[in-house]
Design a protein around this motif. Structure first.
Motif, mmCIF file in Angstrom:
data_model
loop_
_atom_site.group_PDB
_atom_site.id
_atom_site.type_symbol
_atom_site.label_atom_id
_atom_site.label_comp_id
_atom_site.label_asym_id
_atom_site.label_seq_id
_atom_site.Cartn_x
_atom_site.Cartn_y
_atom_site.Cartn_z
ATOM 1 N N THR A 174 2.231 -25.272 8.481
ATOM 2 C CA THR A 174 2.971 -26.400 9.044
ATOM 3 C C THR A 174 4.480 -26.181 8.911
ATOM 4 N N ALA A 175 4.912 -25.678 7.754
ATOM 5 C CA ALA A 175 6.329 -25.375 7.575
ATOM 6 C C ALA A 175 6.799 -24.342 8.594
ATOM 7 N N LEU A 176 5.958 -23.344 8.867
ATOM 8 C CA LEU A 176 6.291 -22.340 9.880
ATOM 9 C C LEU A 176 6.403 -22.950 11.268
ATOM 10 N N GLU A 177 5.480 -23.840 11.606
ATOM 11 C CA GLU A 177 5.536 -24.501 12.915
ATOM 12 C C GLU A 177 6.820 -25.316 13.065
ATOM 13 N N LEU A 178 7.224 -25.987 12.005
ATOM 14 C CA LEU A 178 8.457 -26.766 12.039
ATOM 15 C C LEU A 178 9.667 -25.857 12.196
ATOM 16 N N ALA A 179 9.704 -24.769 11.442
ATOM 17 C CA ALA A 179 10.826 -23.830 11.541
ATOM 18 C C ALA A 179 10.886 -23.208 12.933
ATOM 19 N N ARG A 180 9.720 -22.870 13.472
ATOM 20 C CA ARG A 180 9.640 -22.273 14.804
ATOM 21 C C ARG A 180 10.138 -23.256 15.870
ATOM 22 N N ALA A 181 9.732 -24.510 15.762
ATOM 23 C CA ALA A 181 10.144 -25.523 16.733
ATOM 24 C C ALA A 181 11.651 -25.733 16.695
ATOM 25 N N LYS A 182 12.235 -25.719 15.510
ATOM 26 C CA LYS A 182 13.682 -25.903 15.382
ATOM 27 C C LYS A 182 14.445 -24.731 16.003
ATOM 28 N N LEU A 213 28.630 -14.899 8.608
ATOM 29 C CA LEU A 213 29.347 -15.819 9.481
ATOM 30 C C LEU A 213 28.322 -16.512 10.369
ATOM 31 N N VAL A 214 28.147 -17.811 10.228
ATOM 32 C CA VAL A 214 27.102 -18.523 10.967
ATOM 33 C C VAL A 214 27.680 -19.739 11.678
ATOM 34 N N THR A 215 27.047 -20.080 12.780
ATOM 35 C CA THR A 215 27.301 -21.324 13.472
ATOM 36 C C THR A 215 26.104 -22.231 13.240
ATOM 37 N N CYS A 216 26.344 -23.471 12.847
ATOM 38 C CA CYS A 216 25.251 -24.413 12.557
ATOM 39 C C CYS A 216 25.101 -25.405 13.700
ATOM 40 N N ARG A 217 23.881 -25.537 14.186
ATOM 41 C CA ARG A 217 23.573 -26.521 15.233
ATOM 42 C C ARG A 217 22.255 -27.196 14.883
ATOM 43 N N ALA A 218 22.263 -28.491 14.803
ATOM 44 C CA ALA A 218 21.044 -29.235 14.480
ATOM 45 C C ALA A 218 20.065 -29.162 15.641
ATOM 46 N N ALA A 219 18.805 -28.979 15.319
ATOM 47 C CA ALA A 219 17.744 -28.951 16.326
ATOM 48 C C ALA A 219 17.089 -30.319 16.403
ATOM 49 N N GLU A 220 16.938 -30.835 17.619
ATOM 50 C CA GLU A 220 16.308 -32.132 17.810
ATOM 51 C C GLU A 220 14.819 -31.933 18.089
ATOM 52 N N VAL A 221 14.005 -32.109 17.068
ATOM 53 C CA VAL A 221 12.555 -31.994 17.222
ATOM 54 C C VAL A 221 11.895 -33.198 16.555
ATOM 55 N N ASP A 222 10.693 -33.532 17.022
ATOM 56 C CA ASP A 222 9.932 -34.635 16.444
ATOM 57 C C ASP A 222 9.091 -34.074 15.297
ATOM 58 N N GLU A 223 9.671 -34.068 14.093
ATOM 59 C CA GLU A 223 8.989 -33.464 12.954
ATOM 60 C C GLU A 223 7.686 -34.186 12.618
ATOM 61 N N ALA A 252 5.650 -35.754 14.645
ATOM 62 C CA ALA A 252 4.606 -35.390 15.609
ATOM 63 C C ALA A 252 4.077 -33.981 15.333
ATOM 64 N N ILE A 253 4.964 -33.060 14.954
ATOM 65 C CA ILE A 253 4.531 -31.697 14.651
ATOM 66 C C ILE A 253 3.619 -31.686 13.435
ATOM 67 N N ARG A 254 3.989 -32.434 12.392
ATOM 68 C CA ARG A 254 3.138 -32.489 11.202
ATOM 69 C C ARG A 254 1.781 -33.098 11.522
ATOM 70 N N GLN A 255 1.767 -34.150 12.345
ATOM 71 C CA GLN A 255 0.489 -34.762 12.724
ATOM 72 C C GLN A 255 -0.393 -33.779 13.480
ATOM 73 N N HIS A 256 0.222 -33.035 14.400
ATOM 74 C CA HIS A 256 -0.534 -32.043 15.173
ATOM 75 C C HIS A 256 -1.108 -30.977 14.248
ATOM 76 N N CYS A 257 -0.304 -30.519 13.307
ATOM 77 C CA CYS A 257 -0.775 -29.491 12.372
ATOM 78 C C CYS A 257 -1.921 -30.009 11.510
ATOM 79 N N ARG A 258 -1.824 -31.254 11.092
ATOM 80 C CA ARG A 258 -2.921 -31.878 10.332
ATOM 81 C C ARG A 258 -4.200 -31.882 11.160
ATOM 82 N N ALA A 259 -4.056 -32.288 12.428
ATOM 83 C CA ALA A 259 -5.227 -32.363 13.312
ATOM 84 C C ALA A 259 -5.851 -30.989 13.517
#
Length: 214
Positions: A67-75, A40-50, A52-59
């Motif tokens: 990078t996928a972990l950083e995105l999941a963590r941010a959400k 039983l789950v409640t779904c809520r969209a997370a508002e993150v700048d994906e 910007a996160i990918r750019q930071h991870c690249r840098a």
């Protein structure tokens, strides 16, 4: 939370009465995977700048899995939840021969992506993070490999006409649970991870925390 129409006040037979489980996503595929497992789950969209996160991870010279972990963590961090609730954040990266692929902006970009991936193997880096009260309690990355067949241009035209905008929310321009299965000759790895969530490792983690029955 009070007034949340998505929260159903009942206990599933395989799930503890509390804490509630919140999926930090509006992904229909991820929700379906959890609900098909009897959660039983409640779904809520997370508002993150994906982007910007990918750019930071690249840098920072992070690889696609990190990078996928950083995105999941941010959400997971960005998602509101009641105290004690289990928040699940997930994300996917696609890599092929060292190149990262984002979700296509339109069908023209989707066509280019599929032509590039055609006849090659690519990897999906599917990350999931579990948090409670802002603290990360578990994380995991699955990396299935998909072998895309050398399909014809006429097939590609027909495929895009059939799928249309439905594939614009998919990092690989395909829905494996739909017509996208015709793109592939072979798949290695966790099918659920390809759909967006490494389900068996996640269920093990939920059992370890006594959120579902052992």
């Amino acid at each position: 939370m009070p007034g949340d129409s998505n929260l159903v006040l009942k206990t599933h037979p395989l799930q503890a009465e509390s804490p509630p489980i919140v999926l930090a996503s509006r992904s229909a595929a991820r929700r379906a995977l959890l609900e098909s497992a009897g959660l039983l789950v409640t779904c809520r969209a997370a508002e993150v700048d994906e982007h910007a996160i990918r750019q930071h991870c690249r840098a920072q010279e992070m690889d696609a899995s990190q990078t996928a972990l950083e995105l999941a963590r941010a959400k997971a961090r960005a998602t509101r939840a009641d105290p004690g609730a289990v928040v699940i954040g997930a994300d996917q990266m696609l890599s092929c021969a060292g190149e990262w692929f984002d979700k296509p902006e339109n069908l023209s970009v989707a066509r280019c992506h599929l032509r590039t991936l055609r006849g090659k193997a690519h990897m999906l880096h599917t990350a999931v993070v579990m948090m409670r009260d802002g603290r990360e309690t578990w994380r995991h990355v699955a990396c299935p490999v998909l072998h895309m067949r050398a399909f014809s241009d006429s097939f590609l035209d027909r495929y895009l006409a059939i799928e249309g905008d439905a594939i614009l929310s998919c990092v690989g321009c395909y829905r494996l649970e739909g017509p996208g299965i015709h793109l592939f000759s072979r798949i290695e790895g966790d099918h659920a991870a390809i759909l967006g969530l490494p389900l068996l490792p996640l269920l093990d983690a939920l059992r370890a925390d006594n959120i579902i029955m052992r």
